[in-house]
Write a protein that holds these residues in place. Sequence first.
Motif, PDB file in Angstrom:
ATOM      1  N   PHE A 376      -9.913   2.098   3.245  1.00 16.71           N
ATOM      2  CA  PHE A 376      -9.694   2.003   1.748  1.00 16.71           C
ATOM      3  C   PHE A 376      -8.613   0.874   1.472  1.00 16.71           C
ATOM      4  O   PHE A 376      -7.730   0.517   2.271  1.00 16.71           O
ATOM      5  N   THR A 377      -8.801   0.292   0.431  1.00 14.47           N
ATOM      6  CA  THR A 377      -7.728  -0.514  -0.371  1.00 14.47           C
ATOM      7  C   THR A 377      -7.436   0.086  -1.885  1.00 14.47           C
ATOM      8  O   THR A 377      -8.246  -0.114  -2.705  1.00 14.47           O
ATOM      9  N   ALA A 378      -6.154   0.384  -2.039  1.00 13.45           N
ATOM     10  CA  ALA A 378      -6.010   0.861  -3.580  1.00 13.45           C
ATOM     11  C   ALA A 378      -5.276  -0.271  -4.251  1.00 13.45           C
ATOM     12  O   ALA A 378      -4.681  -1.011  -3.879  1.00 13.45           O
ATOM     13  N   THR A 379      -5.636  -0.091  -5.407  1.00 11.48           N
ATOM     14  CA  THR A 379      -5.420  -1.001  -6.405  1.00 11.48           C
ATOM     15  C   THR A 379      -4.538  -0.109  -7.490  1.00 11.48           C
ATOM     16  O   THR A 379      -5.307   0.493  -8.413  1.00 11.48           O
ATOM     17  N   CYS A 380      -3.416   0.111  -7.715  1.00 10.75           N
ATOM     18  CA  CYS A 380      -2.547   0.852  -8.562  1.00 10.75           C
ATOM     19  C   CYS A 380      -2.295   0.126  -9.828  1.00 10.75           C
ATOM     20  O   CYS A 380      -2.567  -0.980 -10.038  1.00 10.75           O
ATOM     21  N   GLN A 381      -1.352   0.856 -10.297  1.00  4.74           N
ATOM     22  CA  GLN A 381      -0.927   0.428 -12.055  1.00  4.74           C
ATOM     23  C   GLN A 381      -0.479  -1.013 -11.880  1.00  4.74           C
ATOM     24  O   GLN A 381      -0.182  -1.727 -13.004  1.00  4.74           O
ATOM     25  N   ASP A 382       0.521  -1.564 -10.894  1.00  3.36           N
ATOM     26  CA  ASP A 382       1.146  -2.530 -10.871  1.00  3.36           C
ATOM     27  C   ASP A 382       0.066  -3.987 -10.485  1.00  3.36           C
ATOM     28  O   ASP A 382       0.506  -4.826 -10.575  1.00  3.36           O
ATOM     29  N   GLY A 383      -1.190  -3.499 -10.400  1.00  5.21           N
ATOM     30  CA  GLY A 383      -2.083  -4.611 -10.095  1.00  5.21           C
ATOM     31  C   GLY A 383      -2.377  -5.130  -8.732  1.00  5.21           C
ATOM     32  O   GLY A 383      -3.188  -6.052  -8.554  1.00  5.21           O
ATOM     33  N   LEU A 384      -1.357  -4.727  -7.619  1.00  3.32           N
ATOM     34  CA  LEU A 384      -1.417  -5.284  -6.385  1.00  3.32           C
ATOM     35  C   LEU A 384      -2.341  -4.282  -5.728  1.00  3.32           C
ATOM     36  O   LEU A 384      -2.803  -2.977  -5.860  1.00  3.32           O
ATOM     37  N   SER A 385      -2.773  -4.983  -4.487  1.00  4.37           N
ATOM     38  CA  SER A 385      -3.838  -4.181  -3.620  1.00  4.37           C
ATOM     39  C   SER A 385      -2.991  -3.813  -2.412  1.00  4.37           C
ATOM     40  O   SER A 385      -2.074  -4.599  -1.926  1.00  4.37           O
ATOM     41  N   TYR A 386      -3.267  -2.760  -1.922  1.00  6.19           N
ATOM     42  CA  TYR A 386      -2.587  -2.125  -0.835  1.00  6.19           C
ATOM     43  C   TYR A 386      -3.462  -1.653   0.296  1.00  6.19           C
ATOM     44  O   TYR A 386      -4.263  -0.627   0.276  1.00  6.19           O
ATOM     45  N   PRO A 387      -3.850  -2.571   1.383  1.00 12.06           N
ATOM     46  CA  PRO A 387      -5.047  -2.315   2.206  1.00 12.06           C
ATOM     47  C   PRO A 387      -4.668  -1.033   2.942  1.00 12.06           C
ATOM     48  O   PRO A 387      -3.344  -0.904   3.567  1.00 12.06           O
ATOM     49  N   GLY A 388      -5.578  -0.276   3.328  1.00 14.95           N
ATOM     50  CA  GLY A 388      -5.130   0.963   4.406  1.00 14.95           C
ATOM     51  C   GLY A 388      -4.691   2.098   3.593  1.00 14.95           C
ATOM     52  O   GLY A 388      -4.664   3.263   3.826  1.00 14.95           O
ATOM     53  N   LEU A 389      -4.625   1.882   2.147  1.00  9.25           N
ATOM     54  CA  LEU A 389      -3.977   2.896   1.480  1.00  9.25           C
ATOM     55  C   LEU A 389      -5.096   3.572   0.401  1.00  9.25           C
ATOM     56  O   LEU A 389      -5.779   3.000  -0.243  1.00  9.25           O
ATOM     57  N   ARG A 390      -4.931   5.155   0.338  1.00  7.06           N
ATOM     58  CA  ARG A 390      -6.078   5.693  -0.406  1.00  7.06           C
ATOM     59  C   ARG A 390      -5.236   6.651  -1.466  1.00  7.06           C
ATOM     60  O   ARG A 390      -6.260   7.524  -2.052  1.00  7.06           O
TER      61      ARG A 390
END
Length: 778
Positions: A376-390
Amino acid sequence: AEGLNLCTSGSATSCEECLLIHPKCAWCSKEEFGSTKSITSRCDFLQNLIANGCAGAIENPSSSISVLKNVPLSSKGSGQTHLDVTQITPQKVALNLRPGDQTSFRVQVRQVEDYPVDLYYLMDLSLSMNDDLDNIRNLGTKLAEEMRKLTSNFRLGFGSFVDKNISPFSYTAPRYQNNPCIGYKLFPSCIPSFGFRHLLSLTDKVDRFNEEVQKQKVSRNRDAPEGGFDAILQAAVCKEKIGWRKEASHLLVFTTDDVPHIALDGKLGGLVQPHDGQCHLNEANEYSASSQLDYPSLALLGEKLAENNIHLIFAVTKSHYVLYKNFTALIPGTTVEILHKDSKNIIELIVKAYNSIRSKVELTVWDSPEDIGLTFTATCQDGLSYPGLRKCGDLKIGDTVSFEVAVEARSCPAEDTSHTFTIKPAGFRDTLEVSVTYSCLCGCTGRAVPASGKCSGNGTYTCGLCECDPGYLGARCECEEGASGDMHHAMCREAEGKPLCSGRGECSCNQCLCYESEFGNIYGPFCECDDFSCARYKGVLCSGHGECHCGECKCHAGYIGDNCNCSTEMDRCVSSDGQMCSGRGACVCGKCQCTEPGAFGETCEKCPTCPGVCSIKRDCIECKLFNSGRLADNQTCQKHCKDEIITTVDVLETDDPNAILCAYPVNNCVMKFTYLELPSGKSNLTVLKEPACSSAPSAVTIVLAVIGSVVLIGIILLALWKLLVTIHDRREFDRFQSERSRARYEMASNPLYRKPISTHNVEFTFNKLNKSYNGTVD
């Protein structure tokens, strides 16, 4: 492809085996492919197969994805119907996976505004919670007012618990059956203990909540831990009796002031049967299996809460906050808040916990197959991608977050196998269903021709190769097994017991056809030779100074050794002074190996601890600074002293422990210098600008110095004599005093002592001036 070719080195013998080696490997199904003298691998990278003339007959399937259902996200939750509210998109996806070939899709999640809420209040009614019960008697009205600020569709339910009514958890003696508080002075009357009691199903009539709370009385159990986990599980799985709505957000508020019993604690009361995770509420809405089943485990609680999309809120006192905080790490979708001892902050606590739940989204996976890898790679409200985060946090109602889900099949299951798994946000009813099929078969396999003429009528032609029938051999199944077949095989073996064609080729009747290799050529009657399996030096075949022939390095002129890394030339070992390795080592394979302790350098020319080094450095100083000495010739000086860095100073510093101090005479003076070997291989010489010279003393100075020395020595000797005499006198006086003190008589009492004065008395009488006198004359 550069480097190791995984496809050709895998020795695949069929199209299906080739696909499993690597996702970049492809198979050539063309009939006429490669050389007649060697076997060109049909399994290779796509670009290599095309370069070898296999365009149009290549099997190279890849993973694919199809979106089957993709309803747009909703913006608001409440309306005439809630079943059409969508908080996750897409809703259904089909994947066709080739092992090792990763594919991905994007999932979007939104917490919609004004979403319906079902809140079930589960309260500990043990004796220590009596003051809390008084404070929540009007909780329903106040809580509804606060929650309606967040949603227009709110329902409230109520249940209570104490503990299992068996020993040693509760008082079970006959005198305690109706009142376990008998004999307890602080609170002499209470109701019997019970496991869990469902009191009010979820309803929007909050007055009924207040009525039920006002009817409640506390109970008393024996040990400190409570049976709250029994109550949580029943509240989660008894969906019909509790009244959980499919279209609502489910909140379960658990209030207590003590620790819970967990799985295996029931053994203390003789309960050895694990909890079955089922609903056990009887007609009176009481937990009927309290005395038959053990307490549930944390894993079972987490599973049932997730199945029923329930957010669990632990409202616990401060002393137990850390314990329940640890529980939240083991039960997804759970939060914990600190409850005041009298529960006065319960409304604030619930609203805070609800806002916390609505401010985060976390994806969970259900029924994931073992041979499927998910990333999983999360894209949260800040627009940044976080690999490994769900998961994403700090969200506002209506915010949309996305997750890139990468899926990879690790292997091929049995033929015609398919799997289905589910992705869902924790606590949501919305799900994404993912169905998976596997692309493990080649298209050319379905076009196989049995008893093909291409296989001499003795085999099946499939994907460019012949699969021979039993009893037949050869690339075209042209040879028959038996005595003749054994003879053909024997001709392909280098010796009895060795593999056919050395394992690096195929035996076609009576001749080895060697495989092609990306590393070089394989050759020989039995494919026993190659030009790449020789010894290497620093990764270079035959050190780059020879040729590899059938596993042995043939060295070029001037080189010897198994890997041709040893040079026979000795020119590089001659030092600048013409000696071999400066006389401090031996020349081995064209390089000096220093044997003198402390010697180093290409020709062992550097040796700070060796004798005679100062004289060598002196030659360089004299030729470079003063153009004198035995190396005065400019060319000779430059040749011998090319690594010397010379610096002149007024005052020579000698405090560096690594620097060597040298000196030599120059015209009745002394020239001093230090030298230090640098890591770069050069020598740093620090030299005085001028030799150190001393002037001769005058005759007068010498005479005065001699006289002064004689006088000084005489004074010292006199003082020494005087000191010795004084010490001797004092010792004699002390000895006299000691003998005197030991005398037997004092002088006044000595019988031999006679005074020097004698006294005589004379009596007389006379008259003087008519006066008479009588006395003594001395």
